[in-house]
Write an enzyme that holds these catalytic residues in place. Structure first.
Site, PDB file in Angstrom:
ATOM      1  N   HIS A  87      28.086 -22.465 -29.406  1.00  0.00           N
ATOM      2  CA  HIS A  87      28.474 -22.287 -30.747  1.00  0.00           C
ATOM      3  C   HIS A  87      27.383 -22.212 -31.719  1.00  0.00           C
ATOM      4  O   HIS A  87      27.717 -22.019 -33.195  1.00  0.00           O
ATOM      5  CB  HIS A  87      29.534 -23.250 -31.252  1.00  0.00           C
ATOM      6  CG  HIS A  87      30.728 -23.121 -30.282  1.00  0.00           C
ATOM      7  ND1 HIS A  87      30.540 -23.910 -29.027  1.00  0.00           N
ATOM      8  CD2 HIS A  87      31.779 -22.564 -30.200  1.00  0.00           C
ATOM      9  CE1 HIS A  87      31.837 -23.710 -28.480  1.00  0.00           C
ATOM     10  NE2 HIS A  87      32.307 -22.967 -29.032  1.00  0.00           N
ATOM     11  N   ALA A 110      27.822 -16.077 -33.753  1.00  0.00           N
ATOM     12  CA  ALA A 110      26.707 -15.322 -33.181  1.00  0.00           C
ATOM     13  C   ALA A 110      26.793 -15.435 -31.777  1.00  0.00           C
ATOM     14  O   ALA A 110      26.635 -14.225 -31.194  1.00  0.00           O
ATOM     15  CB  ALA A 110      25.523 -15.558 -33.791  1.00  0.00           C
ATOM     16  N   GLU A 145      35.075  -9.719 -26.314  1.00  0.00           N
ATOM     17  CA  GLU A 145      34.046  -9.200 -27.371  1.00  0.00           C
ATOM     18  C   GLU A 145      33.190  -7.597 -26.821  1.00  0.00           C
ATOM     19  O   GLU A 145      32.905  -6.939 -27.522  1.00  0.00           O
ATOM     20  CB  GLU A 145      32.940  -9.998 -27.843  1.00  0.00           C
ATOM     21  CG  GLU A 145      33.148 -11.328 -28.682  1.00  0.00           C
ATOM     22  CD  GLU A 145      33.961 -12.523 -27.827  1.00  0.00           C
ATOM     23  OE1 GLU A 145      34.264 -13.627 -28.402  1.00  0.00           O
ATOM     24  OE2 GLU A 145      33.955 -12.334 -26.469  1.00  0.00           O
TER      25      GLU A 145
END
Length: 278
Positions: free
Chosen positions: A78, A33, A9
């Protein structure tokens, strides 16, 4: 297009930021997120500051999408809802839609904007159904929606907590308490006037958010109304949010720390039953 980059990411968000600054209009999906945390430096230090830091010569029209929320056993890595964390970053717009119709309109607005934006949807929203117009349309940022009218208490919610707020409002109506439900739809810009107008009508306020209590969405709304609408309040605002603890993998423990319709009902009864401030 880049598909399924493994645990990178930080790398592909930086690539998207650079492409946006060079004139490309970027859409970046970060997955859940918590996976946005490695990209936080890019979002906060580069994308959000590009226009001001360049004196307006450089913009970064990048839209970052992520899914938040408690996953019923997804555990800490998560199950984050970091809306409050990103709200503390100046220079980005933030949409928190619930339902396909709002998502389509708000996402199109984000993609056409020259401002960087986050579109934060709930992980369970992928199965939500709604009436969605076939035609292209945009929903302007900064316009909250009244999902249910009421006169006794205002319930402010965003994302999937709108569903819990509406469920709570139905329960409260059966007990003679009419709740008005406000769906924020966006945090930046925030439709303060819609919230203040509702509280001026009801005199009572409950805010619910799936993020954590401290420095979260619920806390910011409570502070805003206390500062700008204190004279309307007949009782202190109540916040119904996630407890300040890491999310356990055990679903029973997760439910204990999560906001819910039942907790919203209890909070609304409490504020409606309280005396007005002296």
């Amino acid at each position: 297009r880049i598909y399924f980059p493994p645990c990178s990411e930080a790398a592909y968000s930086a690539l998207a930021a650079g492409a946006a600054m060079c004139g490309q209009r970027m859409l970046l999906h970060l997955g859940l997120a918590p996976f946005a945390y490695p990209a936080f430096s890019t979002i906060a230090s580069e994308v959000a500051t590009a226009r001001q830091g360049s004196g307006g010569r450089v913009s970064a029209p990048a839209t970052f999408h992520m899914s938040h929320g408690l996953l019923h056993g997804g555990a800490a890595q998560h199950s984050e809802s970091p809306m409050g964390m990103f709200w503390n970053v100046a220079g980005i717009e933030i949409a928190v839609p619930w339902g396909p119709a709002d998502l389509k309109g708000l996402l199109r607005t984000a993609l056409k904007s020259d401002n960087p934006s986050l579109v934060i949807t709930h992980a369970f929203g992928y199965g939500a159904e709604d009436e969605v117009p076939d035609a292209d349309y945009e929903i302007a940022f900064g316009q909250a929606a009244v999902k249910r009218a009421g006169t006794d208490v205002t319930i402010v919610a965003c994302s999937m907590m709108v569903v819990a707020a509406l469920e709570a409002a139905g329960t409260l109506a059966g007990e003679g308490i009419e709740a008005e439900v406000i769906d924020l739809r966006t945090l930046v810009p925030l439709d303060e006037q819609a919230i203040l107008d509702s509280v001026a009508k009801t005199g009572h306020l409950v805010i619910t958010d799936e993020g954590r209590l401290r420095c979260g969405v619920a806390s910011e709304i409570a502070a805003t109304v206390s500062e700008h609408g204190f004279e309307s309040l007949k009782a202190p605002p109540a916040r119904v949010a996630r407890m300040d603890a890491p999310v356990p993998g055990n679903q029973v423990q997760e439910a204990f720390l999560a906001p819910s319709a039942e907790k919203i009902v209890a909070a609304a009864k409490q504020v409606v039953g309280q005396a007005a401030p002296a």
